[in-house]
Design an enzyme around this catalytic site. Structure first.
Site, PDB file in Angstrom:
ATOM      1  N   ASP A  21      -7.603  -7.614   4.148  1.00 12.88           N
ATOM      2  CA  ASP A  21      -6.631  -8.418   3.389  1.00 12.88           C
ATOM      3  C   ASP A  21      -6.159  -9.660   4.149  1.00 12.88           C
ATOM      4  OD1 ASP A  21      -6.796  -6.674   1.285  1.00 12.88           O
ATOM      5  OD2 ASP A  21      -5.003  -5.541   1.832  1.00 12.88           O
ATOM      6  N   SER A  73       0.837  -1.214   0.000  1.00  9.58           N
ATOM      7  CA  SER A  73       0.000   0.000   0.000  1.00  9.58           C
ATOM      8  C   SER A  73       0.869   1.260   0.000  1.00  9.58           C
ATOM      9  CB  SER A  73      -0.900   0.037   1.236  1.00  9.58           C
ATOM     10  OG  SER A  73      -1.857  -0.980   1.185  1.00  9.58           O
ATOM     11  N   GLN A  93      -8.640   2.847  -1.047  1.00 17.60           N
ATOM     12  CA  GLN A  93      -8.269   3.177  -2.431  1.00 17.60           C
ATOM     13  C   GLN A  93      -9.120   4.333  -2.940  1.00 17.60           C
ATOM     14  OE1 GLN A  93      -8.661  -0.520  -4.536  1.00 17.60           O
ATOM     15  NE2 GLN A  93      -6.851  -1.406  -3.586  1.00 17.60           N
TER      16      GLN A  93
HETATM   17  C1  S3P Z   1      -5.672  -1.006  -0.185  1.00 21.06           C
HETATM   18  C2  S3P Z   1      -6.952  -0.951   0.300  1.00 21.06           C
HETATM   19  C3  S3P Z   1      -7.824  -2.137   0.377  1.00 21.06           C
HETATM   20  C4  S3P Z   1      -6.999  -3.421   0.323  1.00 21.06           C
HETATM   21  C5  S3P Z   1      -6.000  -3.413  -0.792  1.00 21.06           C
HETATM   22  C6  S3P Z   1      -5.046  -2.255  -0.620  1.00 21.06           C
HETATM   23  C7  S3P Z   1      -4.904   0.250  -0.252  1.00 21.06           C
HETATM   24  O1  S3P Z   1      -8.714  -2.139  -0.730  1.00 21.06           O
HETATM   25  O2  S3P Z   1      -7.861  -4.527   0.199  1.00 21.06           O
HETATM   26  O3  S3P Z   1      -5.278  -4.614  -0.815  1.00 21.06           O
HETATM   27  O4  S3P Z   1      -3.676   0.210  -0.438  1.00 21.06           O
HETATM   28  O5  S3P Z   1      -5.511   1.312  -0.105  1.00 21.06           O
HETATM   29  P1  S3P Z   1     -10.077  -1.288  -0.727  1.00 21.06           P
HETATM   30  O6  S3P Z   1      -9.752   0.140  -0.780  1.00 21.06           O
HETATM   31  O7  S3P Z   1     -10.790  -1.755  -1.967  1.00 21.06           O
HETATM   32  O8  S3P Z   1     -10.795  -1.668   0.535  1.00 21.06           O
END
Ligand code: S3P
Length: 435
Positions: free
Chosen positions: A322, A31, A176
């Site tokens: 995750d 991330s 995200q």
């Molecule tokens: C992430 C947010 C999560 C996570 C993904 C990484 C990020 O997704 O599942 O592996 O780096 O912001 P979502 O924003 O769809 O919940």
């Protein structure tokens, strides 16, 4: 424990283990690496990152940023150096390949929405099925025009232009989406706010601050003023706690296991995993806590003890989104089972993770109930080895390698190479610690 000597590298055989012990250095957080690569490209000056994620997903981000005019190179010491070009990127000559990475497509869209050119983003088969309306809605409200396939699926065509700030309340709890809107907010005129239904990981806010932007947070609301300039940074990316989760769960399966994981991300919006594992019986201590560019980092020492079940729901589900696949894959071995609720989002990840977990657990002989928004998995079960599918999903491949350590007989994981999407050295590292 592992036998990957078979010619087909996409299949890995995992044999039962008796214990898990040793030390593993976990690659940089995925991330954070995505966000650093994107912000470094639109910053002024050079940035340099040690322990940048080895994930294929982050390579997709670097590839896109290169196509948008920001050069990067890997130095002899392994560091990644990114040449920032400022907030006006170069029109790409080709459509941008996001590979398997939803993070790349969703967060980069926020930056592309504020450019003066049009661009196209596409991905692999799995990414082509994932929902993008969640970012198209706010970016359209800010002034970008975005075309997608039916139902808001990729590929996306983003016609960028001048953006206006918005106050946005996303329906889904998604870091995200929040990051996408904040990145667009940086390029917009006025003050953009994102008011989340449940607080999600805050690496977007923390990274923006590290690159010199002022971002405010008030409760569940994050706020950014448009027009701020970023400057390059030198940073060490903390080890990915979501990757560490596989080894922590492996240790939890064996009483007396002893594991050391140095330099792991301890950001409070991610570290709920540690509370849950402690609640379930894993003994965890964290030492050498430090802060790097606003991110907490520490060394985890874990010892296997009892392995009790728990219920995961509400805000915990969002915080552990995750890690649920590996927790669920290890759940039949708990004393009293596990229930996961409020996890509909798992159905629109790299695979339908609820269905993938239930299918693989059943193949291993487990009793499991699939719910629309989760799973109910009784405890005290003994599983047997089986032929399993990764469903092309990195976290499913790794979760079931962990479950296989406590099964009777060997397990084959088909499509195990999917692990490279987030953790290319996973099977080699697992082999080192599984005894
Ligand atoms: C992430 C947010 C999560 C996570 C993904 C990484 C990020 O997704 O599942 O592996 O780096 O912001 P979502 O924003 O769809 O919940």
């Amino acid at each position: 424990m592992l036998d990957d000597s078979k010619p087909d590298v996409s299949n890995v055989v995992v044999r039962p283990a008796r214990a898990v012990s040793g030390a593993v250095r976990i690659p940089g957080d995925k991330s954070i690496s995505h966000r650093y690569a994107m912000l470094a490209a639109i910053a002024e000056g050079k940035s340099r990152f040690q322990n940048f994620s080895a994930a294929q997903d982050c390579a997709s981000t670097l590839g896109c940023m290169h196509a948008l005019g920001s050069d990067w190179e890997r130095k002899e010491d392994g560091a990644i150096e990114v040449q920032g070009v400022g907030q006006r990127l170069r029109e790409p000559a080709h459509p941008l390949d996001c590979g398997n990475s939803g993070s790349t497509m969703r967060m980069l869209s926020g930056i592309l929405a504020g450019q003066t050119f049009s661009s196209e983003l596409f991905g692999d088969e799995s990414l082509s099925r994932r929902p993008m309306a969640r970012i198209m809605t706010p970016l359209s409200q800010m002034g970008a025009r975005i075309e997608s396939q039916e139902g808001g699926r990729p590929p996306l065509k983003i016609h960028g232009g001048p953006l206006t700030a918005i106050h946005y309340k996303p329906e889904v709890a998604s870091a995200q989406v929040k990051t996408c809107v904040l990145f667009a907010g940086l390029l917009a005129e006025g003050e953009t706010t994102v008011d989340e239904p449940i607080r999600t990981r805050d690496h977007g806010e923390v990274a923006l601050r590290a690159f010199g932007a002022h971002v405010e947070r008030n409760g569940n609301t994050a706020c950014i003023q448009g027009g701020q300039k970023l400057h390059g940074i030198e940073a060490h990316v903390p080890g990915d706690l979501s990757s560490a989760a596989f080894f922590l769960c492996a240790a939890a399966l064996f009483r007396g296991s002893a594991l050391t994981l140095p330099g792991i991300l301890m950001n409070p919006t991610r570290a709920r995993l540690l509370d849950i594992l402690i609640l379930m019986g894993l003994e965890i201590t964290v030492a050498q806590l430090e802060e790097h560019h606003g991110e907490l980092v520490g060394t985890i020492e874990a010892r296997g003890g009892t392995w009790r079940g728990t219920t995961i729901g509400g805000a915990d589900t969002a915080a552990l989104i995750d890690e649920i696949p590996v927790l669920a894959a290890a759940a039949p071995y708990t004393e009293n089972g596990m229930e996961v609720r409020d996890a509909k989002e798992l159905r629109v990840k790299e695979s339908d993770r609820i269905s993938a977990v239930a299918t693989n657990l059943r193949k291993m002989g487990a009793e499991v109930e699939e719910l629309p928004d989760g799973l109910r998995i009784p405890g005290g079960q003994q599983l047997h080895g089986a032929e399993l599918e990764s469903f092309g999903d990195h976290r499913i491949a790794m979760a079931f390698a962990v479950a296989a350590l406590r099964a009777e007989g060997e397990t084959t994981i088909r499509g195990a190479d999917a692990a490279g999407v987030s953790f290319p050295s996973f099977f080699a590292d697992l082999q080192k610690i599984a005894k």
